[in-house]
Design a protein around this motif. Structure first.
Motif, PDB file in Angstrom:
ATOM      1  N   GLN A   1      -2.207  -1.330  -3.529  1.00 40.84           N
ATOM      2  CA  GLN A   1      -3.242  -0.382  -3.141  1.00 40.84           C
ATOM      3  C   GLN A   1      -2.658   1.027  -3.244  1.00 40.84           C
ATOM      4  OE1 GLN A   1      -5.072  -1.340   0.660  1.00 40.84           O
ATOM      5  NE2 GLN A   1      -4.927  -3.532   0.260  1.00 40.84           N
TER       6      GLN A   1
ATOM      7  N   ILE B   1     -10.389   2.837   3.280  1.00 39.59           N
ATOM      8  CA  ILE B   1      -9.643   1.572   3.398  1.00 39.59           C
ATOM      9  C   ILE B   1     -10.363   0.458   2.651  1.00 39.59           C
ATOM     10  CG2 ILE B   1      -8.963  -0.222   5.046  1.00 39.59           C
ATOM     11  CD1 ILE B   1      -8.290   2.072   7.011  1.00 39.59           C
TER      12      ILE B   1
ATOM     13  N   ILE C   1      -4.208   5.589   6.633  1.00 36.63           N
ATOM     14  CA  ILE C   1      -4.521   4.357   5.885  1.00 36.63           C
ATOM     15  C   ILE C   1      -3.434   3.299   6.061  1.00 36.63           C
ATOM     16  CG2 ILE C   1      -5.879   5.627   4.154  1.00 36.63           C
ATOM     17  CD1 ILE C   1      -3.463   5.213   2.216  1.00 36.63           C
ATOM     18  N   HIS C   2      -2.394   3.623   6.844  1.00 40.73           N
ATOM     19  CA  HIS C   2      -1.274   2.710   7.090  1.00 40.73           C
ATOM     20  C   HIS C   2      -0.500   2.392   5.808  1.00 40.73           C
ATOM     21  CE1 HIS C   2      -2.707   2.295  11.167  1.00 40.73           C
ATOM     22  NE2 HIS C   2      -3.881   1.875  10.736  1.00 40.73           N
TER      23      HIS C   2
ATOM     24  N   LYS D   1       0.848  -1.192   0.000  1.00 37.42           N
ATOM     25  CA  LYS D   1       0.000   0.000   0.000  1.00 37.42           C
ATOM     26  C   LYS D   1       0.884   1.243   0.000  1.00 37.42           C
ATOM     27  CE  LYS D   1      -3.479  -0.100   2.844  1.00 37.42           C
ATOM     28  NZ  LYS D   1      -4.264  -0.026   4.106  1.00 37.42           N
TER      29      LYS D   1
ATOM     30  N   GLU E   1      -8.978  -1.828  -0.433  1.00 38.70           N
ATOM     31  CA  GLU E   1      -8.981  -3.291  -0.379  1.00 38.70           C
ATOM     32  C   GLU E   1      -9.654  -3.900  -1.608  1.00 38.70           C
ATOM     33  OE1 GLU E   1      -9.078  -3.822   4.514  1.00 38.70           O
ATOM     34  OE2 GLU E   1     -10.930  -3.967   3.345  1.00 38.70           O
TER      35      GLU E   1
ATOM     36  N   ARG F   1     -12.689   4.524   7.191  1.00 40.29           N
ATOM     37  CA  ARG F   1     -13.026   3.116   6.987  1.00 40.29           C
ATOM     38  C   ARG F   1     -13.492   2.847   5.555  1.00 40.29           C
ATOM     39  NH1 ARG F   1     -13.478  -0.265  11.389  1.00 40.29           N
ATOM     40  NH2 ARG F   1     -13.130   0.711  13.423  1.00 40.29           N
TER      41      ARG F   1
END
Length: 237
Positions: free
Chosen positions: A47, A120, A153-154, A8, A124, A117
């Protein structure tokens, strides 16, 4: 096909990257090129989130120097990023890349509201997510917004696209003696006040140990090479 090293990433694009050789606005050939470059890494299963600046249309900090209220000027700059985000979304979807624009300023007819959320979940599902309108707050640049969203979003790394091939001791277009910097620490960037990103963004990246790579967007294939592990541009870590 080479295997990607990251799962990502977040790409930070300046508004100027979209205007090509024009002095203003969006150059159609350039935005198609950017869309092709992004597609080359989504095709690897990575991603991808994007933060776009608005300097090709309106720059808040510049307008404030002409006695415009800084808050009003920054809000206008945020709206410019939404224009760029919608243009990039259109270019990506014409190339078969599902894309969602999420805006930090509510404008339901044009873009989704920024909901972490949901962003993300889009990622995904293989969709590119473009974060528009910066942080939604004046006095914060899109560089800071990019680091903030990358953390939320890490993302494993932030790629900052520029018009030069990396970081230099001074502006290489103005100083022929400017030296290329391959690797540098966050603290050295702050100490030397290198103008690659604003100091708030660098500090936030340092606090959260988010690695940054500065590269030349105009070198075709650079992004793909970076995510596949090649040493391209300059790394701040």
């Amino acid at each position: 096909m080479p295997l990607p090293k990251f799962r990502k990433i977040l790409l930070k694009l300046s508004g100027e990257a979209l205007m090509g050789d024009q002095g203003f606005g969006i150059e159609p050939r350039m935005i198609q090129y950017v869309a092709d470059e992004i597609r080359s890494i989504t095709d690897l299963g990575i991603q991808v989130a994007v933060v776009v600046g608005g300097g090709n249309i309106f720059r808040g900090i510049a307008a404030s120097s002409f006695n415009m209220d800084r808050t009003s000027a920054d809000h206008m700059g945020m709206l410019a990023t939404v224009i760029n985000s919608l243009a990039l979304q259109d270019a990506l979807e014409k190339k078969g890349v599902q894309t969602r624009v999420q805006s930090a300023i509510s404008m339901h007819e044009l873009a989704e509201p920024y909901i972490l959320r949901r962003a993300i979940r889009h990622l995904e599902k293989g969709r590119v997510v473009i974060f528009a309108a910066g942080t939604g707050n004046p006095y914060f640049t899109t560089d800071t917004a990019a680091v903030l969203r990358a953390q939320e979003i890490h993302a494993e790394i932030l790629l900052k696209a520029t018009k030069v091939n990396g970081l230099y001791t001074s502006d290489p277009q103005l100083d022929k003696k400017a030296e290329f910097i391959k690797n540098i620490s966050y603290m050295k960037v702050l100490e030397k006040q290198l103008k690659v990103m604003d100091m708030t963004a660098i500090s936030l990246a340092m606090d959260n140990k988010l690695p940054l790579i500065i590269f030349d967007m105009n070198q075709a294939g650079s992004m793909k090479n970076i995510v596949c592990g090649e040493e391209v541009g300059s790394r701040i870590s």
